[in-house]
Scaffold this motif. Sequence first.
Motif, PDB file in Angstrom:
ATOM      1  N   LYS A  35       0.803  -1.135  -0.232  1.00  0.00           N
ATOM      2  CA  LYS A  35       0.127  -0.123  -0.003  1.00  0.00           C
ATOM      3  C   LYS A  35       0.760   1.330  -0.007  1.00  0.00           C
ATOM      4  N   LYS A  36       0.445   2.323  -0.627  1.00  0.00           N
ATOM      5  CA  LYS A  36       1.352   3.599  -0.983  1.00  0.00           C
ATOM      6  C   LYS A  36       0.717   4.474   0.188  1.00  0.00           C
ATOM      7  N   ILE A  37       1.631   4.995   0.943  1.00  0.00           N
ATOM      8  CA  ILE A  37       0.753   6.015   2.052  1.00  0.00           C
ATOM      9  C   ILE A  37       1.352   7.106   1.972  1.00  0.00           C
ATOM     10  N   LYS A  38       0.671   8.122   2.666  1.00  0.00           N
ATOM     11  CA  LYS A  38       1.130   9.812   2.739  1.00  0.00           C
ATOM     12  C   LYS A  38       1.135  10.216   4.206  1.00  0.00           C
ATOM     13  N   LYS A  39       0.290   9.643   4.918  1.00  0.00           N
ATOM     14  CA  LYS A  39       0.315  10.097   6.247  1.00  0.00           C
ATOM     15  C   LYS A  39       0.282   8.850   7.485  1.00  0.00           C
ATOM     16  N   ILE A  40       1.088   9.094   8.390  1.00  0.00           N
ATOM     17  CA  ILE A  40       1.005   7.926   9.559  1.00  0.00           C
ATOM     18  C   ILE A  40       0.801   8.915  10.884  1.00  0.00           C
ATOM     19  N   LEU A  41       0.037   7.921  11.442  1.00  0.00           N
ATOM     20  CA  LEU A  41      -0.384   8.260  12.865  1.00  0.00           C
ATOM     21  C   LEU A  41       0.247   7.230  13.779  1.00  0.00           C
ATOM     22  N   VAL A  42       1.258   7.916  14.975  1.00  0.00           N
ATOM     23  CA  VAL A  42       1.906   7.144  15.677  1.00  0.00           C
ATOM     24  C   VAL A  42       1.023   7.190  16.974  1.00  0.00           C
ATOM     25  N   ALA A  43       1.001   5.934  17.644  1.00  0.00           N
ATOM     26  CA  ALA A  43      -0.079   5.876  18.897  1.00  0.00           C
ATOM     27  C   ALA A  43       0.570   4.700  19.830  1.00  0.00           C
ATOM     28  N   LEU A  44       0.145   4.675  21.113  1.00  0.00           N
ATOM     29  CA  LEU A  44       0.475   3.486  21.935  1.00  0.00           C
ATOM     30  C   LEU A  44      -0.579   2.329  21.627  1.00  0.00           C
ATOM     31  N   ASP A  45      -1.701   2.602  21.618  1.00  0.00           N
ATOM     32  CA  ASP A  45      -2.518   1.625  21.369  1.00  0.00           C
ATOM     33  C   ASP A  45      -3.691   1.909  20.109  1.00  0.00           C
ATOM     34  N   PHE A  46      -4.190   0.781  19.616  1.00  0.00           N
ATOM     35  CA  PHE A  46      -5.558   0.978  18.720  1.00  0.00           C
ATOM     36  C   PHE A  46      -6.506   1.036  19.487  1.00  0.00           C
ATOM     37  N   ASP A  47      -7.472   2.049  19.561  1.00  0.00           N
ATOM     38  CA  ASP A  47      -8.839   1.868  20.014  1.00  0.00           C
ATOM     39  C   ASP A  47      -9.848   2.682  19.334  1.00  0.00           C
ATOM     40  N   LYS A  48     -10.856   3.087  20.029  1.00  0.00           N
ATOM     41  CA  LYS A  48     -11.951   3.841  19.246  1.00  0.00           C
ATOM     42  C   LYS A  48     -11.583   5.283  18.991  1.00  0.00           C
ATOM     43  N   ASP A  56     -10.359  11.242  11.234  1.00  0.00           N
ATOM     44  CA  ASP A  56     -10.626  12.904  11.053  1.00  0.00           C
ATOM     45  C   ASP A  56      -9.305  13.452  10.495  1.00  0.00           C
ATOM     46  N   LYS A  57      -8.259  12.921  10.676  1.00  0.00           N
ATOM     47  CA  LYS A  57      -7.014  13.711  10.277  1.00  0.00           C
ATOM     48  C   LYS A  57      -6.632  12.834   8.811  1.00  0.00           C
ATOM     49  N   LYS A  58      -7.490  11.991   8.079  1.00  0.00           N
ATOM     50  CA  LYS A  58      -7.302  11.495   6.960  1.00  0.00           C
ATOM     51  C   LYS A  58      -5.612  10.625   6.938  1.00  0.00           C
ATOM     52  N   VAL A  59      -5.706   9.779   7.801  1.00  0.00           N
ATOM     53  CA  VAL A  59      -4.493   8.916   7.918  1.00  0.00           C
ATOM     54  C   VAL A  59      -4.591   7.937   7.260  1.00  0.00           C
ATOM     55  N   ASP A  60      -3.742   7.117   6.548  1.00  0.00           N
ATOM     56  CA  ASP A  60      -3.769   6.025   5.863  1.00  0.00           C
ATOM     57  C   ASP A  60      -3.050   4.636   6.541  1.00  0.00           C
ATOM     58  N   PHE A  61      -2.175   5.080   7.577  1.00  0.00           N
ATOM     59  CA  PHE A  61      -1.347   4.378   8.346  1.00  0.00           C
ATOM     60  C   PHE A  61      -1.265   4.631   9.465  1.00  0.00           C
ATOM     61  N   ILE A  62      -1.561   3.639  10.403  1.00  0.00           N
ATOM     62  CA  ILE A  62      -1.500   3.744  11.887  1.00  0.00           C
ATOM     63  C   ILE A  62      -0.355   2.931  12.317  1.00  0.00           C
ATOM     64  N   PHE A  63       0.593   3.202  13.076  1.00  0.00           N
ATOM     65  CA  PHE A  63       1.607   2.788  13.885  1.00  0.00           C
ATOM     66  C   PHE A  63       1.532   2.933  15.226  1.00  0.00           C
ATOM     67  N   THR A  64       1.135   1.399  15.672  1.00  0.00           N
ATOM     68  CA  THR A  64       1.090   1.443  17.283  1.00  0.00           C
ATOM     69  C   THR A  64       2.199   0.679  18.050  1.00  0.00           C
ATOM     70  N   HIS A  65       2.422   0.674  19.167  1.00  0.00           N
ATOM     71  CA  HIS A  65       3.336  -0.039  20.158  1.00  0.00           C
ATOM     72  C   HIS A  65       2.624  -1.229  20.335  1.00  0.00           C
ATOM     73  N   HIS A  66       1.542  -1.294  20.925  1.00  0.00           N
ATOM     74  CA  HIS A  66       0.755  -2.527  21.229  1.00  0.00           C
ATOM     75  C   HIS A  66      -0.051  -3.052  20.131  1.00  0.00           C
ATOM     76  N   PRO A  67       0.277  -4.275  19.709  1.00  0.00           N
ATOM     77  CA  PRO A  67      -0.556  -4.997  18.562  1.00  0.00           C
ATOM     78  C   PRO A  67      -2.041  -4.919  18.802  1.00  0.00           C
ATOM     79  N   ALA A  68      -2.591  -4.517  17.671  1.00  0.00           N
ATOM     80  CA  ALA A  68      -4.102  -4.248  17.715  1.00  0.00           C
ATOM     81  C   ALA A  68      -4.889  -5.796  17.975  1.00  0.00           C
ATOM     82  N   ILE A  69      -4.529  -6.935  17.308  1.00  0.00           N
ATOM     83  CA  ILE A  69      -5.017  -8.141  17.547  1.00  0.00           C
ATOM     84  C   ILE A  69      -4.231  -9.016  18.514  1.00  0.00           C
ATOM     85  N   PHE A  70      -4.725  -9.144  19.794  1.00  0.00           N
ATOM     86  CA  PHE A  70      -4.108 -10.170  20.641  1.00  0.00           C
ATOM     87  C   PHE A  70      -4.536 -11.196  20.820  1.00  0.00           C
TER      88      PHE A  70
END
Length: 372
Positions: A35-48, A56-70
Amino acid sequence: MTTIRDITNRIETFAPNHLAEDWDPIGLSFGSYDKKIKKILVALDFDKNTLKEAQDKKVDFIFTHHPAIFKSLPTLNEHDSRRKEYIDLIRSDIALYSAHTNVDSTVGGMNDWLAGAIGLEQPSEVLATSYQSELKLLVLYTPLDDAKSIRETLHQAGAGQVGDYRNVSYTSNGIGHFTPENDADPTIGEQNRAEEVEEERVEVLFPSYLQSKIMEVIYKNHPYEEPVFHIFDIGKTDMEFGIGRVGNLKEPKTLDEMISKVKDVFNLSHVRTANTSVDQAIQRVAIVGGSGESYYKQALNKQADLYITGDISYHGAQDMIRDGLPFIDAGHFIENIFTEKMTALLNEWNEEEGWDIEIISATSQEDVFKFN
Ligand SMILES: [Zn+2]
């Protein structure tokens, strides 16, 4: 354009996957590496909240520390609040990738950030060693015209890191001799005719865990049908990887001072402590981000005067009290340092690699616990 693979290759050079614990489902949870991307959101967790912020911020890639599917998913329907978040993420066409215990363990990662934040002298010692790197030397011969690009691909794969210096290599020029046989399909020369080519001899060091990646890079990028190279064992390095750090404060502090320091640097209203008297002198401190209760014996073995971690349970606290180890439970959310530090690193890499990506830190996350 930049793909997710470009970004994650660089992340995994910093925090190699083999440093992750076996139980840890790191990597790409949603989306495609292509996937080609333009905007990354860095976060500790994935939640709502993270999801909404990304939308809202039109991000196409989220990079978290804690894996989203445990936990494994028996179904993927909307009648479960967690699975609904996954479905909404997929519908929004947002990819999600996590680097967790590999970032905890790597040099210059989570536990070094935490140790630095509370004022431990750097570099501090690893609390629980999980991996000790071995060093290898690659010697490779390449035609002069291809030498520069081959060296660059080797460096991109992680070869040539020596202390605080990257892209380290040694080169010398000479003549390569060969005679292609009947079944050969030579890039330079013809079958059964002796050939001489001006070549560069490239020497570069790399950690042993990168060997298969390095060989892949050679076979993919070297112009010859049969690239000639040797790999030599250099031996163990003193580079240790693992969970937690232990080190010394520049000046001894009282417990009260350490409590204030921890609250201050991690912006906490409260911490939980036990087994301490306020004027006890503290010089040597062990710290583990996240749930570090199970590593407290290592903190004792390494003569820590104080153990700082999160998620200490009632019975875990009793064990530490019995064994005489003072502790500060600063909560799990001190790991939110990930957001600020990874954003800064990604911005550096963005410039170095010429990615043209926008990188933002999540602002929608807060500690799940409130003190009343
Ligand atoms: Zn954690």
